[in-house]
Write a protein that holds these residues in place. Sequence first.
Motif, short mmCIF file in Angstrom:
data_model
loop_
_atom_site.label_atom_id
_atom_site.label_comp_id
_atom_site.label_asym_id
_atom_site.label_seq_id
_atom_site.Cartn_x
_atom_site.Cartn_y
_atom_site.Cartn_z
N GLU A 53 39.37 34.22 46.38
CA GLU A 53 40.74 33.87 46.74
C GLU A 53 41.59 33.90 45.47
N GLN A 54 42.65 34.70 45.49
CA GLN A 54 43.46 34.86 44.29
C GLN A 54 44.43 33.71 44.04
N ARG A 55 44.77 32.95 45.09
CA ARG A 55 45.74 31.86 44.94
C ARG A 55 45.04 30.60 44.46
N VAL A 108 46.67 25.99 49.20
CA VAL A 108 47.30 27.15 49.82
C VAL A 108 48.04 26.71 51.08
N GLU A 148 38.44 32.90 41.61
CA GLU A 148 39.89 33.12 41.62
C GLU A 148 40.19 34.56 41.24
#
Length: 347
Positions: A33-35, A39, A113
């Motif tokens: 998950e990049q965020r 979220v 990440e």
Amino acid sequence: MRTFNVLVIGGGPVGMAAAIEARLSGLSAGIIEQRAGTVDKACGEGLMPGALPLLERLGVTPVGRDLVGVTYRSGDHSVTHRFSSGSGMGMRRTILHDALRSRANELGVIFVEDSLQTLRSHEKHVVVDCQGGESIRGDYLIGADGLHSTVSRQAGLFREVSVGRTKRYGIRQHFQIAPWSEFIEVYYTKYAEVYITPVSNDQVGVAVLGPRATDFEATIASLPELAARLEGAAPSSQRSGAGSFPQLTAARTKGRVLLVGDASGYVDAITGEGLRLGFAQARAAVECIVLGQPQMYELRWRQVSRDFRVLTRGLITLANSPLRMAIVPLASRFPSLFGFIVNRLAR
């Protein structure tokens, strides 16, 4: 190369539910998950009664505001149905996310990440090449990366929506005001629906669902009773959007790739049960993985989503037809039918 039994793309609630399901089944699980951090997402934030037992079996018990049913309003007409399967719950998406993240951490889910750049499927595993340069392998991969899923596209499962098909969008904002009802309220206007969800003792979520050009403030202003209730209430969140609906997939599984949640295809948010559906899909996907038969997931997906697909498509067909403004009057005239639909979606 890091390797997991189950590699999940997408760290929203459904993705974390899938990873938790994997850990509860004795499998190692990683989430890409990049965020960073909590979220959020523009959604109605109402959990149907059927969603709460699914969360409880994951060991997640977030705090929210009890919701006892649904009220539909249009002009002088209204119809109310109390859930027959127990209360639902309204809560901020951020609270739900943090509760799931805490449980995932407790169970040893590994968070990476980063984001998916390339997906490479092999006979006995799947490799994800990340934007940051790392390659991560999973015995199985679960795509839970939402409406605009990269996994569904790279796996060849995405299906284009026909040009002439109506697309709809959601807009959501919270207001600092004590809820005036223990029901979810749905207001029908000529072109859009407005959802009022109590999410705490001093806050309500307001979501507007309609065509691309739908104006949030103008839609609220067109509903005098609602506009009067919200007058002077301070916004307690930034306005945010989601869409478009629908999103389609040709299938939900291919080799060792399985799609859950919005990534697996989503008709419309009109019935408000996306999370209940996503949690059920996550459970079904992991059950098929444990059995070593990912191909079974297609049937299981159809089984758990059947009511949603059939009833939601019917409502959307009506909502996009000349009969749109007759929906609530008809529901008030046939409350037993309205109650049947609500209960089928809420269970």
